[in-house]
Design a protein around this motif. Sequence first.
Motif, PDB file in Angstrom:
ATOM      1  N   PRO A 146      24.376   2.607 -14.409  1.00 36.74           N
ATOM      2  CA  PRO A 146      24.384   2.313 -12.970  1.00 36.74           C
ATOM      3  C   PRO A 146      25.340   3.228 -12.204  1.00 36.74           C
ATOM      4  N   PRO A 147      24.864   3.866 -11.142  1.00 37.78           N
ATOM      5  CA  PRO A 147      25.732   4.739 -10.345  1.00 37.78           C
ATOM      6  C   PRO A 147      26.732   3.967  -9.496  1.00 37.78           C
ATOM      7  N   PHE A 148      26.481   2.688  -9.291  1.00 35.16           N
ATOM      8  CA  PHE A 148      27.375   1.816  -8.520  1.00 35.16           C
ATOM      9  C   PHE A 148      26.953   0.383  -8.803  1.00 35.16           C
ATOM     10  N   SER A 149      27.760  -0.562  -8.329  1.00 34.29           N
ATOM     11  CA  SER A 149      27.425  -1.980  -8.450  1.00 34.29           C
ATOM     12  C   SER A 149      27.411  -2.613  -7.068  1.00 34.29           C
ATOM     13  N   ALA A 150      26.847  -3.808  -6.989  1.00 34.04           N
ATOM     14  CA  ALA A 150      26.809  -4.523  -5.712  1.00 34.04           C
ATOM     15  C   ALA A 150      28.225  -4.792  -5.202  1.00 34.04           C
ATOM     16  N   PHE A 151      29.158  -5.102  -6.114  1.00 33.12           N
ATOM     17  CA  PHE A 151      30.533  -5.365  -5.699  1.00 33.12           C
ATOM     18  C   PHE A 151      31.194  -4.100  -5.146  1.00 33.12           C
ATOM     19  N   MET A 152      30.880  -2.946  -5.703  1.00 31.73           N
ATOM     20  CA  MET A 152      31.434  -1.691  -5.179  1.00 31.73           C
ATOM     21  C   MET A 152      30.955  -1.446  -3.757  1.00 31.73           C
ATOM     22  N   VAL A 153      29.657  -1.646  -3.541  1.00 29.12           N
ATOM     23  CA  VAL A 153      29.098  -1.455  -2.203  1.00 29.12           C
ATOM     24  C   VAL A 153      29.747  -2.419  -1.217  1.00 29.12           C
ATOM     25  N   SER A 154      29.888  -3.665  -1.645  1.00 27.98           N
ATOM     26  CA  SER A 154      30.493  -4.675  -0.785  1.00 27.98           C
ATOM     27  C   SER A 154      31.926  -4.309  -0.408  1.00 27.98           C
ATOM     28  N   ARG A 155      32.702  -3.827  -1.397  1.00 32.11           N
ATOM     29  CA  ARG A 155      34.098  -3.472  -1.125  1.00 32.11           C
ATOM     30  C   ARG A 155      34.193  -2.275  -0.192  1.00 32.11           C
ATOM     31  N   GLN A 156      33.307  -1.293  -0.374  1.00 30.01           N
ATOM     32  CA  GLN A 156      33.328  -0.125   0.499  1.00 30.01           C
ATOM     33  C   GLN A 156      32.972  -0.502   1.930  1.00 30.01           C
TER      34      GLN A 156
ATOM     35  N   LYS B 282      26.680 -10.890 -12.036  1.00 30.26           N
ATOM     36  CA  LYS B 282      27.223 -11.084 -10.685  1.00 30.26           C
ATOM     37  C   LYS B 282      27.748  -9.775 -10.114  1.00 30.26           C
ATOM     38  N   ASN B 283      28.585  -9.078 -10.861  1.00 30.40           N
ATOM     39  CA  ASN B 283      29.205  -7.859 -10.345  1.00 30.40           C
ATOM     40  C   ASN B 283      28.187  -6.758 -10.093  1.00 30.40           C
TER      41      ASN B 283
ATOM     42  N   TRP C 137      18.734  -6.780 -22.843  1.00 34.64           N
ATOM     43  CA  TRP C 137      19.791  -5.862 -23.262  1.00 34.64           C
ATOM     44  C   TRP C 137      20.427  -6.369 -24.555  1.00 34.64           C
ATOM     45  N   PRO C 138      20.834  -5.464 -25.436  1.00 33.34           N
ATOM     46  CA  PRO C 138      21.667  -5.898 -26.569  1.00 33.34           C
ATOM     47  C   PRO C 138      23.070  -6.223 -26.080  1.00 33.34           C
ATOM     48  N   LYS C 139      23.801  -6.986 -26.858  1.00 31.81           N
ATOM     49  CA  LYS C 139      25.177  -7.336 -26.483  1.00 31.81           C
ATOM     50  C   LYS C 139      26.019  -6.073 -26.263  1.00 31.81           C
ATOM     51  N   HIS C 140      25.755  -5.060 -27.069  1.00 27.77           N
ATOM     52  CA  HIS C 140      26.481  -3.795 -26.949  1.00 27.77           C
ATOM     53  C   HIS C 140      26.368  -3.229 -25.532  1.00 27.77           C
ATOM     54  N   ARG C 141      25.156  -3.304 -24.965  1.00 31.27           N
ATOM     55  CA  ARG C 141      24.953  -2.763 -23.619  1.00 31.27           C
ATOM     56  C   ARG C 141      25.638  -3.628 -22.564  1.00 31.27           C
ATOM     57  N   ILE C 142      25.610  -4.942 -22.740  1.00 33.24           N
ATOM     58  CA  ILE C 142      26.238  -5.834 -21.762  1.00 33.24           C
ATOM     59  C   ILE C 142      27.736  -5.554 -21.660  1.00 33.24           C
ATOM     60  N   ILE C 143      28.421  -5.469 -22.809  1.00 31.36           N
ATOM     61  CA  ILE C 143      29.870  -5.237 -22.760  1.00 31.36           C
ATOM     62  C   ILE C 143      30.172  -3.826 -22.287  1.00 31.36           C
ATOM     63  N   GLU C 144      29.284  -2.867 -22.579  1.00 29.16           N
ATOM     64  CA  GLU C 144      29.477  -1.500 -22.103  1.00 29.16           C
ATOM     65  C   GLU C 144      29.440  -1.446 -20.578  1.00 29.16           C
ATOM     66  N   VAL C 145      28.426  -2.093 -19.993  1.00 23.64           N
ATOM     67  CA  VAL C 145      28.312  -2.096 -18.537  1.00 23.64           C
ATOM     68  C   VAL C 145      29.479  -2.860 -17.913  1.00 23.64           C
ATOM     69  N   TYR C 146      29.822  -4.004 -18.500  1.00 21.33           N
ATOM     70  CA  TYR C 146      30.931  -4.782 -17.928  1.00 21.33           C
ATOM     71  C   TYR C 146      32.243  -3.995 -17.953  1.00 21.33           C
ATOM     72  N   ALA C 147      32.506  -3.313 -19.046  1.00 27.31           N
ATOM     73  CA  ALA C 147      33.738  -2.530 -19.141  1.00 27.31           C
ATOM     74  C   ALA C 147      33.776  -1.408 -18.109  1.00 27.31           C
ATOM     75  N   ASN C 148      32.618  -1.012 -17.608  1.00 40.38           N
ATOM     76  CA  ASN C 148      32.546   0.066 -16.634  1.00 40.38           C
ATOM     77  C   ASN C 148      32.519  -0.400 -15.183  1.00 40.38           C
ATOM     78  N   ILE C 149      32.137  -1.657 -14.939  1.00 46.28           N
ATOM     79  CA  ILE C 149      32.035  -2.100 -13.543  1.00 46.28           C
ATOM     80  C   ILE C 149      33.040  -3.183 -13.177  1.00 46.28           C
ATOM     81  N   ALA C 150      33.770  -3.721 -14.155  1.00 44.97           N
ATOM     82  CA  ALA C 150      34.799  -4.720 -13.826  1.00 44.97           C
ATOM     83  C   ALA C 150      35.846  -4.092 -12.917  1.00 44.97           C
ATOM     84  N   GLU C 151      36.324  -4.863 -11.949  1.00 43.09           N
ATOM     85  CA  GLU C 151      37.340  -4.355 -11.012  1.00 43.09           C
ATOM     86  C   GLU C 151      38.727  -4.654 -11.579  1.00 43.09           C
ATOM     87  N   PHE C 152      39.506  -3.592 -11.811  1.00 47.95           N
ATOM     88  CA  PHE C 152      40.837  -3.736 -12.385  1.00 47.95           C
ATOM     89  C   PHE C 152      41.947  -3.546 -11.357  1.00 47.95           C
ATOM     90  N   GLY C 153      41.578  -3.261 -10.145  1.00 48.97           N
ATOM     91  CA  GLY C 153      42.518  -3.101  -9.049  1.00 48.97           C
ATOM     92  C   GLY C 153      41.697  -2.929  -7.790  1.00 48.97           C
TER      93      GLY C 153
END
Length: 247
Positions: free
Chosen positions: A47-57, A132-133, A159-175
């Motif tokens: 994903p090039p972006f997430s819904a939460f990224m768009v919302s924050r911008q 959600k994110n 999706w396999p579990k591997h893909r779910i955690i991969e995407v989450y690790a990339n789109i979770a907001e850490f700051g």
Amino acid sequence: MHQGQAVSESASATRKPRRWWRWLLALPLLFVAASVLQVAALRFIDPPFSAFMVSRQLEAWGEGDWGFRIAYDWRDLDEISTNVPVALVASEDQNFAEHFGFDLKAIEKARKANERGRKIRGGSTISQQTAKNLFLWSGRSWIRKGIEAWYTLLLEAMWPKHRIIEVYANIAEFGDGVYGAQAAARTYFRKDASRLGAAEAARMAAVLPSPRRYSIVRPGPYVQRRSKAIQRQMRYIGGNGYLKQID
């Protein structure tokens, strides 16, 4: 007005409401088809972006902060330190490998605690948070929760579990505006995500789900305590060996 013309106009007026009803009945089917295609595509496309990224911008622009920029830099899971997904699972969803998207025991535990007036972390799984994110907006309405549940089921089915955690690790907001392990690693630790240690990954996980309230770079007492607890849980679930369960 001729009788035939009147009958024609009456029939036309009757057909218009019927067309609207057809469209209304078609909308749920269109949503189902679109969401399935969406999830299917993102199984293979990062994903090039997430819904939460768009919302924050948009939120920043709405406040007149035209210089605000989202920090986001995708990394495949094998380019991220294994400490990161292990810390996320240890912190937020230790039944991730076993559940079908919903941790019923955690949901029931959260419900009982809320009835007693105790504040605890919610029962949302990593699959739910990814749904959600990635696709939705923040909020607590039943409509949003229903759509979140639908997307969660799609993720688990497609999706396999591997893909779910991969995407989450990339789109979770850490700051504030900092999304994903790579952006967080560069912003807060001045290193690539592949080089994050267990303590650093645990501190990142500790600020979730309130990354604008808690700080990775200036951890207060809560984040420090939670980071240590997460490191203990990382060892408890098997450390890096845990990832073999979701390969």
